[in-house]
Write a protein that holds these residues in place. Structure first.
Motif, short mmCIF file in Angstrom:
data_model
loop_
_atom_site.label_atom_id
_atom_site.label_comp_id
_atom_site.label_asym_id
_atom_site.label_seq_id
_atom_site.Cartn_x
_atom_site.Cartn_y
_atom_site.Cartn_z
N UNK A 178 0.07 -16.69 7.85
CA UNK A 178 1.17 -17.20 7.04
C UNK A 178 0.69 -17.65 5.67
N UNK A 179 -0.45 -18.34 5.62
CA UNK A 179 -1.01 -18.78 4.34
C UNK A 179 -1.34 -17.58 3.48
N UNK A 180 -1.98 -16.59 4.06
CA UNK A 180 -2.29 -15.38 3.30
C UNK A 180 -1.02 -14.70 2.81
N UNK A 181 -0.02 -14.67 3.65
CA UNK A 181 1.23 -13.99 3.34
C UNK A 181 1.91 -14.59 2.12
N UNK A 182 1.92 -15.93 2.04
CA UNK A 182 2.69 -16.59 0.98
C UNK A 182 1.85 -17.07 -0.20
N UNK A 183 0.53 -17.01 -0.13
CA UNK A 183 -0.28 -17.51 -1.24
C UNK A 183 -1.12 -16.43 -1.92
N UNK A 184 -1.18 -15.22 -1.37
CA UNK A 184 -1.94 -14.16 -2.02
C UNK A 184 -1.17 -13.62 -3.21
N UNK A 185 -1.88 -13.29 -4.29
CA UNK A 185 -1.28 -12.69 -5.47
C UNK A 185 -1.59 -11.20 -5.42
N UNK A 186 -0.67 -10.43 -4.86
CA UNK A 186 -0.88 -9.01 -4.59
C UNK A 186 -0.04 -8.18 -5.55
N UNK A 187 -0.69 -7.40 -6.40
CA UNK A 187 0.04 -6.55 -7.35
C UNK A 187 0.54 -5.29 -6.65
N UNK A 188 -0.34 -4.61 -5.95
CA UNK A 188 0.08 -3.45 -5.15
C UNK A 188 -0.91 -3.27 -4.02
N UNK A 189 -0.48 -2.53 -3.01
CA UNK A 189 -1.34 -2.25 -1.88
C UNK A 189 -1.02 -0.86 -1.34
N UNK A 190 -1.96 -0.30 -0.61
CA UNK A 190 -1.75 0.95 0.11
C UNK A 190 -1.67 0.58 1.58
N UNK A 191 -0.48 0.69 2.14
CA UNK A 191 -0.28 0.27 3.53
C UNK A 191 -0.19 1.48 4.45
N UNK A 192 -0.57 1.27 5.69
CA UNK A 192 -0.57 2.34 6.69
C UNK A 192 0.37 1.95 7.83
N UNK A 193 1.30 2.82 8.14
CA UNK A 193 2.23 2.63 9.25
C UNK A 193 2.21 3.86 10.13
N UNK A 194 1.67 3.72 11.34
CA UNK A 194 1.56 4.84 12.29
C UNK A 194 0.93 6.06 11.64
N UNK A 195 -0.18 5.81 10.93
CA UNK A 195 -0.95 6.90 10.34
C UNK A 195 -0.45 7.38 9.00
N UNK A 196 0.59 6.76 8.43
CA UNK A 196 1.16 7.19 7.15
C UNK A 196 0.78 6.21 6.06
N UNK A 197 0.21 6.71 4.95
CA UNK A 197 -0.23 5.88 3.84
C UNK A 197 0.81 5.87 2.73
N UNK A 198 1.08 4.68 2.17
CA UNK A 198 2.02 4.54 1.05
C UNK A 198 1.50 3.47 0.11
#
Length: 488
Positions: free
Chosen positions: A177-197
Motif C-alpha cells: 500500500x505504501x509503495x502504491x500511494x507514495x511511488x512517483x511513477x512516470x510510466x511502466x511496462x506491465x505484464x498481464x498473463x504474458x502480455x506486455x504494455x
C-alpha cells in the motif's frame, strides 16, 4: 421595528457576510495551491496524504447548504458505512474480529468518505470558478511535459521510469500500500498473463486511474477562457488519456467528448446532427450494414487488443459474482484470493460493480446505485433550472460528462481508490450541484488573473440574498418594496 432601526441592521449585513466570503476564498485558494503543487507533492510521495488533509480542512471550514446537495453527500457516505458494516459482520461470522474492524477502516470504506468530502468541498467552496479551471489546466500542462519525458525514456529503452523510494516512502514502513500511494511513477511496462504494455501512470496509483483523471482534466479545461491555456489543458489531458492505454478511458474520451461538444453546440447544429444521424441509421441497413453487429465487432477488437487483460478481468468478474451468490446480504467483507496462481488478480477487484457485490453484498451495491442515481438527478435538475443563456450551463454539461465517465468506469475500476487521485473530478461535480443561493460570487468568475483582494462587496451579497444592500458616500441605502430599485 421602525424603518430607521432597520437601516443600520441592513448596513451592517455586509460585515456579517465577510467571514463567509473569506472562507470561500481561503478554501478556493487552498484547492488551487494543491493542484499547482501536484508535481512537488508527487515527487515527495505526499500527494495522497496532502489531498486527504486538504479535503478535511475544506470540510471543516465550510459545509454546503441545501437539502439536495446534503442528501447526495450523505448517499456517498452511506456506501462506505454499508461496506464497513459488511466487513465487521464478516469478521464476527469468521471469529476474526481484528480483521473485520481493520477492513472497516480500510480504503474500501474510507475512499467513499473522501468522495463525499470532495463533493462537499466542491459545493461549499464553489471549486468550478475560472481560477479553479485554470489550476486544472496547469495539471494538463504537467501531464504534457511528463509525457514528453516518458517518450524520451521509452526511446532510450527504459522499461520503467520512476522515483522510489520517495522521501515519504522512506519514512513509512514498507508495504504494498505504501509503495502504491507514495511511488512517483512516470510510466511502466506491465505484464498481464504474458502480455506486455508500456503505459503512462504519472500522478496516479495505476494507469487506468490516470485515464479517468486525464479525462477530467480534458473536459474541465474546455471551460478555460484563455485559448493558450485551453489548448494546453485539453492537449495534456488527451495525451495522458490515450497513453494510459486504458480502453475505457479512450472510449470515454471519444464518446463523452462528442456528447459535450454536441450539448454545447447551437440549436441549429444540434438539429442538423440529429437529422444526419437518423438518416444514417435508416440508410445503413439499406446498404447491408448492421450497426449493432458493427458495434459488437468493435468491442471484440478492443478486447483482442489486450487479450490478457480482458481474460484476467473476466476471471475476476466471474469469481466475484459467484462469491456474491454465496453471501448476497453481507458479502465477504474484503477482497478475496487471487484467481490466478502467479498473477495478483484478487476476487472483488478491478470493478466497482462486482467488487461491491462481492465485498459488501446487495445492500452496499444498492447504496452505490442510489448515490449515482441521486447525483445524476441532481445534475440534471440543476441543468434544467438554469436559463438557456446562463453561462453556468456549460459547467453543468461538463459535470454531466464527468458523471458519465464515472458511470462507464464503475464496471471496470474500483472507484473508491480513485476519489483522492481524481479529487478535481468529484469537486467539480460537487460545485455543479451547489444550489443557486450559494452560487459563486460574480467577482470569482471574472478573469483568473484578477487578484482576489479586488473582489467587490457585491461578491459577499451574492452568497446570501439577505445581504442585498450596499453603501454609498452619502450613507446607507435601502430597497423600495415595489420596484426593487434603491432609494435614499
Amino acid at each position: 421595528m421602525s424603518a430607521g432601526a432597520a437601516v443600520p441592521a441592513l448596513a451592517a449585513a455586509p460585515a456579517r457576510a465577510t467571514p463567509r466570503l473569506a472562507a470561500v476564498l481561503r478554501g478556493a485558494a487552498l484547492y488551487r495551491a494543491y493542484l499547482r503543487a501536484i508535481p512537488a507533492l508527487w515527487f515527495l510521495g505526499a500527494l495522497a496524504p496532502a489531498c486527504a488533509l486538504m479535503l478535511l480542512r475544506l470540510a471543516s471550514e465550510r459545509w454546503p447548504r441545501g437539502k439536495m446537495i446534503n442528501v447526495i453527500i450523505a448517499s456517498w457516505f452511506a456506501i462506505g458505512l454499508s461496506q464497513a458494516a459488511a466487513a465487521i459482520l464478516n469478521g464476527v461470522a469468521l471469529g476474526d474480529y481484528a480483521r473485520g474492524f481493520a477492513n472497516a477502516a480500510g480504503f474500501g470504506v474510507v475512499g467513499w468518505g473522501f468522495g463525499g468530502l470532495a463533493v462537499a468541498a466542491g459545493a461549499a467552496h464553489r471549486l468550478d470558478d475560472p481560477r479553479a479551471v485554470r489550476a486544472v489546466a496547469w495539471v494538463g500542462l504537467y501531464m504534457l511535459i511528463l509525457a514528453g519525458v516518458a517518450a524520451v525514456g521509452h526511446l532510450l529503452g527504459r522499461r520503467a521510469l520512476y522515483i522510489w523510494p520517495t522521501p515519504l516512502g522512506l519514512l513509512l514502513p514498507k508495504s504494498p500500500t505504501v509503495t502504491f500511494y507514495t511511488a512517483a511513477l512516470i510510466y511502466q511496462t506491465e505484464e498481464t498473463l504474458g502480455e506486455l504494455t508500456t503505459r503512462l501512470v504519472l500522478f496516479f496509483p495505476w494507469a487506468p486511474a490516470l485515464g479517468l483523471g486525464a479525462l477530467a482534466v480534458t473536459f474541465i479545461s474546455l471551460l478555460e477562457r484563455n485559448l493558450l491555456w485551453r489548448v494546453l489543458g485539453v492537449s495534456g489531458g488527451a495525451v495522458a488519456t490515450v497513453f494510459s492505454w486504458s480502453r475505457i478511458a479512450i472510449a470515454a474520451l471519444a464518446v463523452v467528448g462528442a456528447l459535450i461538444v454536441f450539448m454545447r453546440a447551437p440549436r441549429g447544429m444540434k438539429l442538423l446532427v440529429v437529422g444526419a444521424g437518423l438518416c444514417g441509421l435508416f440508410a445503413l441497413p439499406l446498404m447491408g450494414v448492421d450497426p449493432i453487429a458493427e458495434i459488437a465487432q468493435i468491442q471484440d477488437k478492443a478486447n483482442a487488443a489486450r487479450a490478457g487483460s480482458s481474460l484476467a478481468r473476466d476471471l475476476i468478474y466471474e469469481k466475484s459474482y459467484e462469491g456474491f451468490l454465496e453471501s448476497p446480504l453481507i458479502g465477504h467483507g474484503w477482497i478475496g484470493d487471487s484467481v490466478h496462481a502467479k498473477e495478483n488478480l484478487p476476487i472483488g477487484s478491478h470493478s466497482t460493480v462486482y467488487g461491491l457485490l462481492y465485498m459488501g453484498g446487495a445492500p452496499t451495491f444498492a447504496a452505490f446505485v442510489l448515490a449515482m442515481a441521486l447525483t445524476f438527478v441532481g445534475l440534471v435538475r440543476r441543468y434544467l433550472t438554469l436559463a438557456a443563456d446562463d453561462p453556468r450551463r456549460d459547467g453543468l454539461i461538463v459535470a454531466l460528462g464527468l458523471f458519465l465517465c464515472l458511470a462507464l468506469y464503475c464496471r471496470y475500476e474500483a472507484l473508491f481508490n480513485l476519489t483522492l487521485p481524481c479529487v478535481f473530478l468529484f469537486a467539480f461535480i460537487g460545485a455543479a450541484l451547489a444550489p443557486s443561493a450559494v452560487a459563486a460570487p460574480a467577482a470569482l468568475r471574472d478573469d483568473p488573473a484578477r487578484p482576489l483582494s479586488r473582489a467587490p462587496e457585491r461578491a459577499a451579497r451574492a452568497l446570501d440574498p439577505i445581504f442585498s444592500c450596499r453603501r454609498s458616500p452619502a450613507g446607507p441605502r435601502r430597497r423600495t418594496p415595489h420596484s426593487g430599485d434603491e432609494s435614499p
